[in-house]
Design an enzyme around this catalytic site. Structure first.
Site, mmCIF file in Angstrom:
data_model
loop_
_atom_site.group_PDB
_atom_site.id
_atom_site.type_symbol
_atom_site.label_atom_id
_atom_site.label_comp_id
_atom_site.label_asym_id
_atom_site.label_seq_id
_atom_site.Cartn_x
_atom_site.Cartn_y
_atom_site.Cartn_z
ATOM 1 N N TYR A 102 0.836 -1.204 0.000
ATOM 2 C CA TYR A 102 0.000 0.000 0.000
ATOM 3 C C TYR A 102 0.867 1.250 0.000
ATOM 4 O O TYR A 102 0.581 2.219 -0.719
ATOM 5 C CB TYR A 102 -0.928 0.004 1.212
ATOM 6 C CG TYR A 102 -1.705 1.292 1.346
ATOM 7 C CD1 TYR A 102 -2.717 1.612 0.445
ATOM 8 C CD2 TYR A 102 -1.397 2.214 2.345
ATOM 9 C CE1 TYR A 102 -3.413 2.805 0.546
ATOM 10 C CE2 TYR A 102 -2.089 3.400 2.455
ATOM 11 C CZ TYR A 102 -3.095 3.693 1.555
ATOM 12 O OH TYR A 102 -3.775 4.896 1.657
ATOM 13 N N GLU B 65 0.982 6.547 -6.806
ATOM 14 C CA GLU B 65 -0.127 7.465 -7.062
ATOM 15 C C GLU B 65 0.358 8.910 -7.076
ATOM 16 O O GLU B 65 -0.059 9.707 -7.930
ATOM 17 C CB GLU B 65 -1.206 7.287 -5.987
ATOM 18 C CG GLU B 65 -1.996 5.992 -6.104
ATOM 19 C CD GLU B 65 -2.944 5.788 -4.934
ATOM 20 O OE1 GLU B 65 -3.350 6.792 -4.318
ATOM 21 O OE2 GLU B 65 -3.276 4.624 -4.636
#
Length: 208
Positions: free
Chosen positions: A144, A151
């Site tokens: 993550y 991102e």
């Protein structure tokens, strides 16, 4: 005899598992066949299925709120919003779709989801696996973190393509610090969730 809720939950998780497996297999097959050239049109190949899977993931917020799935609502909410907002940006800006960072991002998202859905399928069948439980709640934390970094890089690469739309540019720049705050909260919640699930498993084993 399975209840309607169990059939629905199993079907949902099976659909998501199948969808993400297809995306990952398609991406790997294209890379093995075409090499680095495959990175340029990976999104064109798997973007629709990826978007569908992520759109349907909004249902998971209702699953948690209704008690169908035992998980923390806040980290899942942040992750669902992150993915769907970024996908909307990528879909709107065709120039960014061929960037290698988008391919890396899709790969990380798929690995994260493929850690979770098989475990949830076994939970529906009441045959949970400690190996999958550990992988689901341990490996997804560093993955993550990597996905959040990717991102941020994706948003940074999007900025030159926004053009004269000042409002959109400001929103993207504001999104980066919000992403950092949201990721910090999510990581903290994921660590707590991991500890709770492992403690619950240990207590279950001791009772046996």
């Amino acid at each position: 005899m399975f209840t309607f809720r169990q059939v629905y939950t199993f079907s949902y998780n099976l659909f998501q598992f199948s969808g993400h497996t297809w995306i990952l297999a398609n991406s790997i097959a294209r890379f093995l066949t075409f090499g680095r050239d495959a990175l340029a049109d990976t999104f064109y190949s798997v973007g629709f299925v990826m978007s569908l899977c992520q759109l349907l993931s909004i249902l998971e917020l209702f699953h948690i709120a209704d008690g169908i799935e035992k998980a923390r609502l806040l980290p899942r909410f942040i992750q669902v919003v992150e993915k769907n907002l970024l996908l909307m940006v990528v879909i709107m800006l065709e120039e960014i779709q061929s960037k290698p960072v988008v391919c890396v991002l899709l790969f990380l998202w798929n690995i994260l989801d493929l850690l979770r859905y098989p475990y949830q399928l076994l939970c529906v069948l009441d045959t949970p696996s400690i190996t999958l439980l550990w992988a689901c709640y341990t490996l997804r934390i560093p993955l993550y973190i990597l996905s959040v970094i990717t991102e941020a890089v994706t948003i940074y690469q999007v900025l030159p393509f926004v053009g004269p739309s000042a409002a959109f540019l400001v929103l993207l720049k504001l999104y980066l610090p919000l992403l950092a705050v949201g990721a910090s909260v999510t990581i903290w919640q994921l660590l707590r969730e991991r500890q709770q699930h492992l403690d619950r498993w240990n207590k279950k084993m001791k009772r046996k």
